[in-house]
Design a protein around this motif. Sequence first.
Motif, PDB file in Angstrom:
ATOM      1  N   LEU A 121      -0.560  -8.717  26.082  1.00  0.00           N
ATOM      2  CA  LEU A 121      -1.802  -8.153  26.584  1.00  0.00           C
ATOM      3  C   LEU A 121      -1.776  -6.633  26.434  1.00  0.00           C
ATOM      4  O   LEU A 121      -0.800  -5.986  26.812  1.00  0.00           O
ATOM      5  N   GLN A 122      -2.830  -6.069  25.886  1.00  0.00           N
ATOM      6  CA  GLN A 122      -2.907  -4.633  25.641  1.00  0.00           C
ATOM      7  C   GLN A 122      -3.865  -3.969  26.627  1.00  0.00           C
ATOM      8  O   GLN A 122      -5.043  -4.342  26.705  1.00  0.00           O
TER       9      GLN A 122
ATOM     10  N   ILE B 297     -10.853   1.370  21.772  1.00  0.00           N
ATOM     11  CA  ILE B 297     -11.755   0.359  21.204  1.00  0.00           C
ATOM     12  C   ILE B 297     -11.289  -0.031  19.800  1.00  0.00           C
ATOM     13  O   ILE B 297     -11.237  -1.207  19.451  1.00  0.00           O
ATOM     14  N   GLN B 298     -10.944   0.967  19.002  1.00  0.00           N
ATOM     15  CA  GLN B 298     -10.467   0.714  17.632  1.00  0.00           C
ATOM     16  C   GLN B 298      -9.184  -0.118  17.637  1.00  0.00           C
ATOM     17  O   GLN B 298      -8.959  -0.952  16.759  1.00  0.00           O
TER      18      GLN B 298
ATOM     19  N   ASP C 165      -7.368  -5.187  25.217  1.00  0.00           N
ATOM     20  CA  ASP C 165      -7.942  -6.274  26.006  1.00  0.00           C
ATOM     21  C   ASP C 165      -8.653  -5.727  27.237  1.00  0.00           C
ATOM     22  O   ASP C 165      -9.686  -6.254  27.654  1.00  0.00           O
ATOM     23  N   VAL C 166      -8.077  -4.677  27.816  1.00  0.00           N
ATOM     24  CA  VAL C 166      -8.636  -4.057  29.024  1.00  0.00           C
ATOM     25  C   VAL C 166      -8.507  -2.543  28.898  1.00  0.00           C
ATOM     26  O   VAL C 166      -7.495  -2.041  28.396  1.00  0.00           O
TER      27      VAL C 166
ATOM     28  N   GLY D 138     -16.535  -6.850  24.051  1.00  0.00           N
ATOM     29  CA  GLY D 138     -15.782  -7.856  24.790  1.00  0.00           C
ATOM     30  C   GLY D 138     -14.552  -7.340  25.502  1.00  0.00           C
ATOM     31  O   GLY D 138     -13.739  -8.126  25.998  1.00  0.00           O
ATOM     32  N   ILE D 139     -14.389  -6.028  25.561  1.00  0.00           N
ATOM     33  CA  ILE D 139     -13.245  -5.436  26.258  1.00  0.00           C
ATOM     34  C   ILE D 139     -13.554  -5.331  27.751  1.00  0.00           C
ATOM     35  O   ILE D 139     -14.635  -4.867  28.128  1.00  0.00           O
ATOM     36  N   LYS D 140     -12.631  -5.757  28.571  1.00  0.00           N
ATOM     37  CA  LYS D 140     -12.809  -5.638  30.024  1.00  0.00           C
ATOM     38  C   LYS D 140     -12.631  -4.178  30.434  1.00  0.00           C
ATOM     39  O   LYS D 140     -11.749  -3.483  29.903  1.00  0.00           O
ATOM     40  N   VAL D 141     -13.453  -3.729  31.389  1.00  0.00           N
ATOM     41  CA  VAL D 141     -13.419  -2.331  31.830  1.00  0.00           C
ATOM     42  C   VAL D 141     -13.186  -2.257  33.334  1.00  0.00           C
ATOM     43  O   VAL D 141     -13.887  -2.915  34.112  1.00  0.00           O
ATOM     44  N   VAL D 142     -12.207  -1.453  33.725  1.00  0.00           N
ATOM     45  CA  VAL D 142     -11.910  -1.217  35.138  1.00  0.00           C
ATOM     46  C   VAL D 142     -12.165   0.252  35.447  1.00  0.00           C
ATOM     47  O   VAL D 142     -11.608   1.145  34.793  1.00  0.00           O
ATOM     48  N   CYS D 143     -13.014   0.517  36.433  1.00  0.00           N
ATOM     49  CA  CYS D 143     -13.229   1.885  36.918  1.00  0.00           C
ATOM     50  C   CYS D 143     -12.201   2.129  38.014  1.00  0.00           C
ATOM     51  O   CYS D 143     -12.239   1.465  39.059  1.00  0.00           O
TER      52      CYS D 143
END
Length: 354
Positions: free
Chosen positions: A41-42, A93-94, A98-99, A121-126
């Motif tokens: 997982l990246q 993004i490039q 995964d997150v 489709g990348i999950k984003v955490v603030c």
Amino acid sequence: MKKKRGIALLITALMFVLCVTGCGTQKIETTKKETTEEKKLQIGLSFDSFVIERWLRDRDMFVSTAQGLGAEVNVQVAGGDVDEQISQIEYFIQKEMDVIVIIPIDGDALYDVVKEAKDKGIKVVCYDRMIANVDADLYITIDNEMVGTLMGEALVEACPDGGNIFAINGSPTDKNVEEVELGFRKALKGSKLKIVYTGYCDNWLAEMAATHVNKGLEVTDDIVGVMCGNDDLASQAVKVLAENRLAGQVALVAQDADLAACQRIVEGTQTMTVYKPIEQEASTAAILAVALGNGTDITSKDCEIPATETTDDGSGEIPYYKITPIAVTAENMDEVIVDGGFHSKEDVYLNVKE
């Protein structure tokens, strides 16, 4: 002679076959290794800067927790430059992370690049600060309104007879500043304290706090207290107060429980700081980020640490996890900071003579 030549040719052929077979095996093993590594997982972790002491702790705890769960973390630091942070998120993004976990410099300025990440489709955490209207997959932070409330209550208690105070806030582009200010002003209602000067420090630059305190003192030096957006700002505010022989005479409150602030509290030049359990915040964020990357519903009971609350980011309700802060004064310094292992007793009391 012909027989010897035939044997030599046979040996050469066998060696060629073995070489090809061996090389092929090595290539297969390498490919298998690369495939295994690619399956990890990246997570991309984007910091605004490391100017504030606490961010180093957040980084270390987040990375160690995520790695312990089998993820790889790529840490990028923007150095307070919004364009640099945008560029670093574009890099994530490039790299098809995964997150992506973001501590934004300016949430509004990051809108387009974060939406791009979401669209791919990348999950984003603030993390710790909201990025509005992007429909993030998680917002995790300390209860910022309570931070402001604790600072306001500390000033009211320290100045029961009321008087003039300064409010030196953090960056105006940081959404948390609004929440802290809201809690602070609510806590002052019904008290005799009056805010006679308000300032904001762009990008949390501590030097601006000194400028604002000086400007406030030009308005009036008849003050009983100063609220600073964090301990780094307070470090500069107390210098100006000392130059005007007001350090220790004026109540000073802030947040983050930086070592220097804890030292000032036991020395008597700062009244209180708000301790935010950042190890808990960072480890929880890492656990939830890994869960998101693995496709787990982080709002369900099946999640190790479910995000059971929601908050409106402008685009609708998103998963929200908040952590409770603690007010720290000289009275509970040992109990909260020392016994809790946040700072050592030797460091906190370094300048205090027994």
